[in-house]
Design a protein around this motif. Structure first.
Motif, mmCIF file in Angstrom:
data_model
loop_
_atom_site.group_PDB
_atom_site.id
_atom_site.type_symbol
_atom_site.label_atom_id
_atom_site.label_comp_id
_atom_site.label_asym_id
_atom_site.label_seq_id
_atom_site.Cartn_x
_atom_site.Cartn_y
_atom_site.Cartn_z
ATOM 1 N N GLN A 128 0.831 -0.933 -0.075
ATOM 2 C CA GLN A 128 -0.489 0.292 0.369
ATOM 3 C C GLN A 128 1.041 1.160 -0.257
ATOM 4 N N ALA A 129 0.558 2.481 -0.914
ATOM 5 C CA ALA A 129 1.524 3.550 -1.020
ATOM 6 C C ALA A 129 1.365 4.128 0.161
ATOM 7 N N ALA A 130 -0.395 4.560 0.485
ATOM 8 C CA ALA A 130 0.512 5.586 1.940
ATOM 9 C C ALA A 130 1.176 5.226 3.540
ATOM 10 N N VAL A 187 13.589 -5.408 -8.266
ATOM 11 C CA VAL A 187 12.807 -4.166 -8.879
ATOM 12 C C VAL A 187 11.637 -3.450 -8.749
ATOM 13 N N ARG A 188 11.271 -2.579 -8.141
ATOM 14 C CA ARG A 188 10.456 -1.559 -8.184
ATOM 15 C C ARG A 188 9.551 -1.087 -8.883
ATOM 16 N N LYS A 189 7.920 -1.270 -9.025
ATOM 17 C CA LYS A 189 7.335 -0.719 -9.466
ATOM 18 C C LYS A 189 6.063 0.341 -8.827
ATOM 19 N N GLU A 190 6.078 1.846 -9.377
ATOM 20 C CA GLU A 190 5.607 2.751 -8.064
ATOM 21 C C GLU A 190 4.292 3.397 -9.545
ATOM 22 N N GLY A 191 3.359 3.291 -7.980
ATOM 23 C CA GLY A 191 2.555 4.923 -8.806
ATOM 24 C C GLY A 191 1.448 4.113 -9.554
ATOM 25 N N ILE A 192 1.502 2.848 -9.328
ATOM 26 C CA ILE A 192 0.012 1.248 -9.820
ATOM 27 C C ILE A 192 -1.209 2.232 -8.939
ATOM 28 N N ASN A 193 -1.936 2.682 -9.613
ATOM 29 C CA ASN A 193 -3.030 3.170 -9.172
ATOM 30 C C ASN A 193 -4.705 2.450 -9.833
ATOM 31 N N LEU A 194 -5.353 2.046 -8.955
ATOM 32 C CA LEU A 194 -6.205 0.844 -9.099
ATOM 33 C C LEU A 194 -7.529 1.303 -8.474
ATOM 34 N N ALA A 195 -8.799 1.253 -10.272
ATOM 35 C CA ALA A 195 -9.453 1.744 -9.925
ATOM 36 C C ALA A 195 -10.748 0.388 -9.776
ATOM 37 N N ALA A 196 -11.827 0.733 -9.001
ATOM 38 C CA ALA A 196 -12.956 -0.072 -8.304
ATOM 39 C C ALA A 196 -13.080 -1.488 -9.864
ATOM 40 N N GLY A 197 -12.878 -2.308 -9.514
ATOM 41 C CA GLY A 197 -12.915 -3.586 -10.574
ATOM 42 C C GLY A 197 -12.352 -3.762 -11.985
ATOM 43 N N ALA A 198 -11.147 -3.031 -11.467
ATOM 44 C CA ALA A 198 -10.447 -2.905 -12.724
ATOM 45 C C ALA A 198 -9.238 -3.495 -13.101
ATOM 46 N N ASP A 199 -8.822 -4.633 -14.261
ATOM 47 C CA ASP A 199 -7.704 -4.914 -14.292
ATOM 48 C C ASP A 199 -6.681 -4.664 -15.417
ATOM 49 N N ILE A 200 -5.157 -4.124 -14.497
ATOM 50 C CA ILE A 200 -4.160 -3.982 -14.991
ATOM 51 C C ILE A 200 -3.433 -3.941 -15.396
ATOM 52 N N ASN A 201 -2.781 -4.012 -16.182
ATOM 53 C CA ASN A 201 -1.570 -4.600 -16.621
ATOM 54 C C ASN A 201 -0.121 -3.672 -16.365
ATOM 55 N N ILE A 202 0.588 -3.953 -15.640
ATOM 56 C CA ILE A 202 1.929 -3.116 -15.890
ATOM 57 C C ILE A 202 3.057 -3.257 -17.136
ATOM 58 N N GLY A 203 3.108 -4.674 -17.698
ATOM 59 C CA GLY A 203 3.610 -4.679 -18.674
ATOM 60 C C GLY A 203 5.273 -5.745 -18.055
#
Length: 809
Positions: A44-46, A84-100
């Motif tokens: 969790q970013a916070a 390896v660290r990937k930041e700035g992932i903003n997930l909306a409700a019910g969304a499916d994100i592919n960060i590559g």
């Protein structure tokens, strides 16, 4: 076959999952190859709270499902590669994100310093050791350190409670990096009184480098106890109850305070219980047939403690202190019955009944003072350890020998004896280790002094006119004083990304005296003096065909010195016609070990090993030369022992909720010795072992485990050929109250097949034996975590914190 099928039988359950969002991607190495089985942690970013951990699949892909809307970052980690660290992932409700794709480069730091502490697998294969992670596994609940050895990969336990690794005897047992100066039944008793709830992991080091003591032909097993690494004040209390044929239970309280300048930790534990062993023999010797049964009962109460502190006195300086101890009181009862008959007719002539009772009191204390300087930027470190340990035991045993007629109705003769056998062991150790960078690699050097003083008294009393009278013929005092002066140097370096080389040389000068004091001057023997210098080279080579395929080759020489248990030549009686005696003329055994390893996809590990031991110290069973009814156990040096062995460590991630682990090992043993008129040994045997465990995440937060082992036929000691045995275990766990309250329920050895049986033949004595113990039981364990710890996450250790964490670190 039924046992093997049971071990590999796994249940799959699919639970309902809430419809939330997901985050997916893939991991690549520097050559664009997939990175499978890496840890992918979601934070969790916070507040950097770890929320979820998954493992990448064979093709490097990963997916974190069931994620609420929010802001997150991901950290992917794998041994031997940079995080390896990937930041700035903003997930909306019910969304499916592919960060590559995320690219992971090769690590520039030593592998052993690059371990990330997350949800740990059951077994980890590291560059110099195999790690058996006890904490967090369900089926180890309610057990003790001794029985955990049966479950550890590549480890077996024989019918005389000796511990072997890869088919080799002579393993050294350590606790938190400190050698236990115990062996035989004393070591087994110590481990049986160390609850599994206090153990974090078990390190199995089959071919230690020059930095380690050369003692131990089969290498080192290091039992690492738990230590909380969370910041602030934290603690855990756990209560475990076990019901088998007998009852036992333990309670443990662990506390920790970690601040910026100081870390204080401690454990207090108590246990009480009962156990049993059922051992039976049939012996043919000197035209006689003897059938023997031993029903052994044990009761115990123990209290153990551990208190330590680390003081961070500067950026790179730590001073630590550790004190630990155990007090144990108990009673051992043996119902021994031997029927004696002519071998031709097997019609009972007489019966010997020797029911003994022993009261035992053990007191153990150990103290450590440690200083460590560690400059990570310069790659330089200095470590100083001073240790003292005291292991005292008092034992008083009553042994009546009653000879009955064939109907076991009338007492023909009776001989009553008492044995007062206190033992005091003191161990003093001081060592200095230094490491630094040199010519693109790392050089290490160190010195060590150790002294073990074992003072043993063996007093035998006869019954004379209804009173106890000391038997000076059978009584003695035996003191063993062993000093070892050691020095070593070692060097390691990587040549590019493919080749790694290490080499070391250790020298140990042994100065030991075994002094037998008889109460009758004519029985006195001159002291046994051992004074010798031995050299112990170690060489290692690793070659990476590519990041997914790594080959290693290691060679090392080791030594196993005879100790007080096997040197004292006086008789230790189980009954008047069954006893054990040591051999004051034993020589140290020397072993040369070579291992060829292969690692596939950073995960699957295979090892082929060769071991040749000269003057192997082994246990032999033979007839008494004076009493045709009597048999005894003795110790002697075999001419040679040769072992070829193979081990495969195979972890599997079958789905997001289902993981499994299989360990396969096999070996071929060849024992050779010629004792002239006293017999010869010419034994060859194959053996194999399987350990399997499957873990399944069930609905509603439950976790289930199915585990077990199968041991094929083989050889114990010099001449005992044993048959197959196996065990199947099941367990389930569930956490409550925001993960603070944990519960575990286990069933061990469900089919009660873990007992042993076998045959032996040596010097005119042919025997058959079998035995079992209280291995089938049900355990319930309840634990509660309190304090400031975040129980949902475990922080990554810094290098200095890891080195300071001598306990569990």
């Amino acid at each position: 076959m039924k046992g093997i099928v049971s071990l590999l039988f796994i249940f799959l359950s699919v639970g309902a999952y809430a419809q939330m969002g997901s985050i997916s991607g893939e991991l690549k190495d520097a050559e664009s190859g997939a990175v499978p089985y890496a840890n992918v942690a979601l934070y969790q970013a916070a507040d950097s709270t770890m929320l979820k951990v998954e493992v990448s699949k064979d093709d490097g892909s990963f997916k974190l499902s069931g994620i609420k809307a929010g802001n997150y970052f991901i950290v992917a980690s794998f041994m031997g590669m940079e995080d390896v660290r990937k930041e700035g992932i903003n997930l909306a409700a019910g969304a499916d994100i592919n960060i590559g794709s995320l690219t992971m480069g090769a690590s520039a730091v030593a592998l052993e310093a690059a371990t990330v502490v997350v949800e740990r697998p059951l077994v980890e294969v590291q560059p110099d050791r195999t790690v058996f992670n006890v904490e967090g596994t369900v089926n180890n609940t309610g057990d003790d350190a001794f029985n955990l050895m049966r479950k550890a990969p590549g480890v077996t336990v024989d019918n005389n409670e000796n511990i072997n690794v890869l088919g080799r005897a002579g393993v050294m047992i350590y606790v938190d990096g400190k050698r236990l100066p115990l062996s035989g039944q004393d070591l087994a008793s110590y481990l049986k009184n160390l609850p599994s709830d206090q153990i974090d992991r078990i390190d199995i080091i089959t071919n230690p480098g020059a930095k380690y003591d050369a003692e131990g032909n089969a290498g080192i097993i290091d039992i690492r106890l738990k230590k909380d690494k969370s910041q602030g004040a934290n603690g855990t209390i756990r209560v475990t109850g076990t019901q088998g044929r007998k009852q036992r239970g333990n309670a443990n309280l662990t506390g920790n305070y970690r601040g910026k300048k100081v870390n204080v930790f401690g454990t207090l534990g108590a246990a009480k219980g009962e156990g049993f062993n059922d051992i039976r023999f049939k012996n043919w010797q000197n035209d006689l047939y003897l059938e023997e049964s031993n029903l052994i009962g044990n009761t115990w109460e123990n209290l153990n403690y551990r208190l330590g502190s680390d003081f961070y006195i500067g950026k790179n300086h730590i001073i630590g202190f550790l004190a630990s101890g155990m007090t144990n009181t108990g009673q051992n009862t043996v119902e021994n019955r031997i029927s004696i008959s002519p071998a031709a007719t097997q019609v009972i002539d007489s019966i010997l009944v020797a029911n003994s009772v022993a009261d035992i009191d053990r007191q153990n204390q150990a103290y450590n003072l440690n200083y460590r300087f560690d400059d990570r930027d310069k790659g330089r470190s200095v470590n100083i350890d001073l240790d003292y340990g005291s292991y005292d035991m008092k034992s008083f045993r009553t042994l009546p020998n009653q000879y009955y007629d064939a109907g076991e109705e009338n007492v023909l003769t009776e001989v009553n004896n008492w044995f007062d056998t206190p033992s005091d062991i003191d161990i003093y150790t001081g060592k200095l280790d230094y490491e630094d960078k040199l010519l693109g690699g790392k050089i290490g050097a160190g010195i060590k002094y150790s002294q073990v003083v074992s003072d043993n008294t063996f007093i035998v009393y006869d019954q004379v006119d209804g009173e106890q009278a000391q038997n000076d013929t059978l009584s003695n005092k035996f003191k063993y004083d062993e000093k070892v002066y050691a020095a070593y140097t070692e060097y390691s370096r990587n040549f590019g990304q493919k080749i790694g080389v290490s080499a070391g040389l250790r020298a140990e000068l042994t100065d030991a005296v075994g002094d037998l004091k008889a109460f009758i001057p004519s029985l006195a023997e001159p002291p046994v003096e051992l004074n010798y210098l031995k050299w112990f080279p170690t060489v290692g080579l690793t070659y990476s065909l590519n990041p997914m395929n790594v080959i290693s080759l290691n060679f090392g020489r080791r030594i196993n010195r005879p100790d007080y248990n096997v040197l004292n030549p006086f008789n230790v009686q189980l009954s008047q016609i069954s006893y054990e005696k040591g051999n004051a003329r034993l020589q140290p055994e020397i072993v040369n070990n070579a291992e060829l390893g292969y690692t596939l996809a950073y995960r699957f590990n295979f090892k082929l090993a060769y071991s040749r031991t000269d003057d192997q110290i082994t246990r032999l069973i033979g007839p008494d030369s004076e009493d045709p009814r009597a048999s005894f156990i003795s110790w002697d040096n075999l001419a040679t022992q040769t072992i070829w062995s193979f081990n495969a460590s195979l972890p599997f991630t079958l789905s997001e909720k289902w993981s499994a682990y299989v360990n396969l090992s096999g070996s071929h043993l060849d024992n050779q010795a010629d004792y002239g008129d006293n017999g010869s040994v010419d034994i060859q045997a194959w053996t194999y072992n399987i350990y399997a465990q499957s873990t399944l995440d069930l609905p509603a937060g439950f976790k289930a485990e199915v585990s077990g082992w199968f041991s094929g036929p083989g050889v114990w000691g010099g001449v005992f050929l044993y048959e197959e045995s196996w065990s199947l275990n099941m367990g389930i766990s569930k956490n409550f109250m925001n993960e603070r309250l944990s519960t575990k329920l286990t069933v061990n050895d469900i089919f009660y097949e873990s007992g042993w049986s076998g045959v032996s033949e040596f010097n005119g004595l042919k025997g058959e034996g079998r035995g079992n113990w209280d291995s089938r039981f049900v355990s319930l364990s309840i634990g509660y975590n309190f304090g400031n710890q975040n129980v949902k996450s475990r922080k990554r250790e810094t290098g200095l914190e890891k080195e300071a964490g001598r306990v569990g670190g």
